[in-house]
Scaffold this motif. Sequence first.
Motif, mmCIF file in Angstrom:
data_model
loop_
_atom_site.group_PDB
_atom_site.id
_atom_site.type_symbol
_atom_site.label_atom_id
_atom_site.label_comp_id
_atom_site.label_asym_id
_atom_site.label_seq_id
_atom_site.Cartn_x
_atom_site.Cartn_y
_atom_site.Cartn_z
ATOM 1 N N ASN A 232 48.395 8.704 -59.728
ATOM 2 C CA ASN A 232 48.812 10.102 -59.557
ATOM 3 C C ASN A 232 50.305 10.204 -59.277
ATOM 4 N N GLU A 233 50.818 9.280 -58.465
ATOM 5 C CA GLU A 233 52.249 9.294 -58.144
ATOM 6 C C GLU A 233 53.094 8.975 -59.375
ATOM 7 N N GLU A 234 52.598 8.087 -60.210
ATOM 8 C CA GLU A 234 53.344 7.696 -61.412
ATOM 9 C C GLU A 234 53.330 8.770 -62.484
ATOM 10 N N THR A 235 52.260 9.525 -62.567
ATOM 11 C CA THR A 235 52.093 10.487 -63.655
ATOM 12 C C THR A 235 52.346 11.932 -63.240
ATOM 13 N N GLY A 236 52.295 12.207 -61.944
ATOM 14 C CA GLY A 236 52.416 13.584 -61.485
ATOM 15 C C GLY A 236 51.095 14.333 -61.500
ATOM 16 N N TRP A 237 50.015 13.647 -61.801
ATOM 17 C CA TRP A 237 48.696 14.273 -61.772
ATOM 18 C C TRP A 237 48.189 14.308 -60.332
ATOM 19 N N ASP A 238 47.083 14.994 -60.117
ATOM 20 C CA ASP A 238 46.442 14.986 -58.800
ATOM 21 C C ASP A 238 44.925 14.869 -58.956
ATOM 22 N N VAL A 239 44.501 13.842 -59.703
ATOM 23 C CA VAL A 239 43.077 13.623 -59.973
ATOM 24 C C VAL A 239 42.368 13.252 -58.662
ATOM 25 N N PRO A 240 41.327 13.992 -58.291
ATOM 26 C CA PRO A 240 40.604 13.739 -57.041
ATOM 27 C C PRO A 240 39.387 12.838 -57.232
ATOM 28 N N ILE A 241 38.686 12.583 -56.130
ATOM 29 C CA ILE A 241 37.473 11.751 -56.128
ATOM 30 C C ILE A 241 36.317 12.569 -55.554
ATOM 31 N N HIS A 242 35.176 12.453 -56.215
ATOM 32 C CA HIS A 242 33.922 12.944 -55.624
ATOM 33 C C HIS A 242 33.059 11.732 -55.319
ATOM 34 N N VAL A 243 32.426 11.710 -54.156
ATOM 35 C CA VAL A 243 31.522 10.612 -53.803
ATOM 36 C C VAL A 243 30.081 11.106 -53.885
ATOM 37 N N ASP A 244 29.338 10.496 -54.795
ATOM 38 C CA ASP A 244 27.908 10.759 -54.903
ATOM 39 C C ASP A 244 27.206 9.848 -53.906
ATOM 40 N N ALA A 245 26.981 10.382 -52.710
ATOM 41 C CA ALA A 245 26.358 9.609 -51.632
ATOM 42 C C ALA A 245 24.901 10.016 -51.462
ATOM 43 N N ALA A 246 24.251 10.364 -52.575
ATOM 44 C CA ALA A 246 22.863 10.825 -52.519
ATOM 45 C C ALA A 246 21.991 9.876 -51.711
ATOM 46 N N SER A 247 22.109 8.584 -51.986
ATOM 47 C CA SER A 247 21.271 7.602 -51.309
ATOM 48 C C SER A 247 21.965 6.966 -50.108
ATOM 49 N N GLY A 248 23.276 6.770 -50.200
ATOM 50 C CA GLY A 248 23.966 6.008 -49.162
ATOM 51 C C GLY A 248 24.614 6.816 -48.066
ATOM 52 N N GLY A 249 24.673 8.143 -48.228
ATOM 53 C CA GLY A 249 25.377 8.972 -47.254
ATOM 54 C C GLY A 249 24.763 8.959 -45.875
ATOM 55 N N PHE A 250 23.439 8.763 -45.796
ATOM 56 C CA PHE A 250 22.779 8.673 -44.497
ATOM 57 C C PHE A 250 22.444 7.228 -44.127
ATOM 58 N N VAL A 251 23.100 6.287 -44.814
ATOM 59 C CA VAL A 251 22.946 4.866 -44.496
ATOM 60 C C VAL A 251 24.259 4.278 -43.984
ATOM 61 N N ALA A 252 25.326 4.462 -44.757
ATOM 62 C CA ALA A 252 26.618 3.834 -44.430
ATOM 63 C C ALA A 252 27.146 4.184 -43.032
ATOM 64 N N PRO A 253 27.104 5.461 -42.598
ATOM 65 C CA PRO A 253 27.661 5.765 -41.273
ATOM 66 C C PRO A 253 26.958 5.037 -40.129
ATOM 67 N N PHE A 254 25.704 4.653 -40.329
ATOM 68 C CA PHE A 254 24.927 4.038 -39.261
ATOM 69 C C PHE A 254 24.912 2.516 -39.332
#
Length: 490
Positions: A232-254
Motif C-alpha cells: 500500500n505504501e509503495e502504490t498509494g493504495w489502501d487495500v484492507p483485510i477482512h478476517v473470516d473467523a467463523a470457526s476460529g474467532g471463539f478459539v484463538a482468544p482463549f
Amino acid sequence: MVISSTVADYDQNLHSTFASRYVRTSLPRFKMPDQPIPKDAAYQIINDELMLDGNPRLNLASFVTTWMEPECDKLIMSSINKNYVDMDEYPVTTELQNRCVNMIARLFHAPIGEDDAAVGVGTVGSSEAIMLAGLAFKRKWQAKRKSQGKTCDNPNIVTGSNVQVCWEKFARYFEVELKEVKLKEGYYVMDPVKAVELVDENTICVAAILGSTMTGEFEDVKLLNELLTKKNEETGWDVPIHVDAASGGFVAPFLYPDLKWDFQLPLVKSINVSGHKYGLVYAGVGWVVWRTKDDLPDELVFHINYLGSDQPTFTLNFSKGSSQIIAQYYQFIRLGFEGYKNVMQNCNENVTVLKEGLEKTGRFNIISKDIGIPLLAFSLKDNSRYTVFDISESLRRFGWIIPAYTMPPDAQHISVLRVVIREDFSHSLADRLIADIVKVVNEMEDAQSVASMSRAHDGTPSEDVTRDMQRGITKYWRQFTQGKKTSSVC
C-alpha cells in the motif's frame, strides 16, 4: 337404568397410534392433503421419519453446536416466538444483541473506548456476515474510485482456494471477481506472499481465514498485514483485510491469546465469527463487527419506523428469531472468559487423544496443525487397497458421520478425513472412534487379503486357497452384520 351414549370418534379411540388409519397409508409427499389429521398422528409420522436422520452428536463433519445446557434450552423455547426485527416491541432482546456485539468487539481488540459502542450486527450465520462485510468493502472502494474519477467496474477479492463456499456465493451474487491463491501439497492455507502479489488497484479487500474448513489451520494474518502495508505504501493504495473467523474467532482468544490476527493489526477492518460454532450456540447465529464506524458506509444502513420507533437495520434477512441471540448472551455471561477457555482446552485435549490413537496404528498421516481450531484432518499413508472414502462410508454403520474429501486446487490429489471436535465430544467417544476406525480398516485389509489370494496361480485358486477365502468372507460378513445390528445403539 344406565344410559349409554355413542362415542362420536369411536374408531379413533379404539385403535392404538400404529393401528390407526393415519399410519396405514402413505401421506402425500408433494401435495398438501385435503383433510387434517389428529395432532398425535402428525407428530408420530414426522417423528418416525426423523429417526432415519443421523445422530447430531456423532456428526463429526459439522462445526455447528449440537448441545447446550438445559437452562439455555428453556430460554430458547420461551423466546422462540419473538421476531428479533421488532426492536420496539422487544427492547430487552435488542439490548442483549448490542451487549453481545460489544463483548465480541472488545474480545477482538476493537479500538473503542470503555464507554463507546462497538459497530456490528447479529446475523443468521457467517455466510450473511460475510455478505455484509463484502458489501461494505465494495461500497467503500466504489466511493473512492468515483471520487478519483476512475472506473469501478471490476472489483476483486483476493483469497485462498481453501475459502468456504459463501465467499464464492458473495462473488457471484454481487459481481466481484474472486482471485484465489492456489494451495500446494503440504501447505493448505493461503500464502500471504502470493496473496499480496495478486492485489491490484481493483482489490476491495484480502480475505484471511482464521481456521480453515479443510485443516483447521490459522492463516498468517500478521504477515499478511505487514506485506500488504508495504505494498500500500509503495502504490498509494489502501487495500484492507477482512478476517473470516467463523470457526476460529471463539478459539484463538482463549487458546492463543498472544496470536495477532484481529483489530490489533491496523489493516483489519472487519471480522466475522459464527456464534453457532465455537460460540457454543445452536444454529443459526453469526456476528460481524467493524473496526470503526467509518468502515461501515452509512448508505448500507436502513432506517424504518413502521414497527414502532426509528430502527436502523443492516441485514440481508429481515425477520429472524431471537432465541439464538439470547442463547449467545447466556453463554457469554454463564461461561465468561475462563469458561470458554476451559471448553476450548478440553476440545484440544480430545484432539490430542484422537491424534495419538491414530498415530499408533501407523496407517495415517496427520495433515492438520497443532495450532488451529480443534479438529483432526488425516490421510492414508497407503491408499492402494482402500481409500479414505471407503473408511468414511464404513464408519457410518457405527453411527459416525466423518467426511472424506479432496483438497482444493492445486492440492486436489490429496484426500483426507476430518474429525471436528466440539464441546460435547468426550474422551470416551474419542477412544470409541479410534477403536471403530481400527476395526473397519482391519476388515477392509482382511477382505483385500482374501481377494488377492483368489487371484493366485494364474487366477485359479487351489482348494486350500478357496477354503481360506470362504472362511475369510464368512468372517468378514459376520462382523459386518453384527455391526449393523448394534449400530443403532451408538
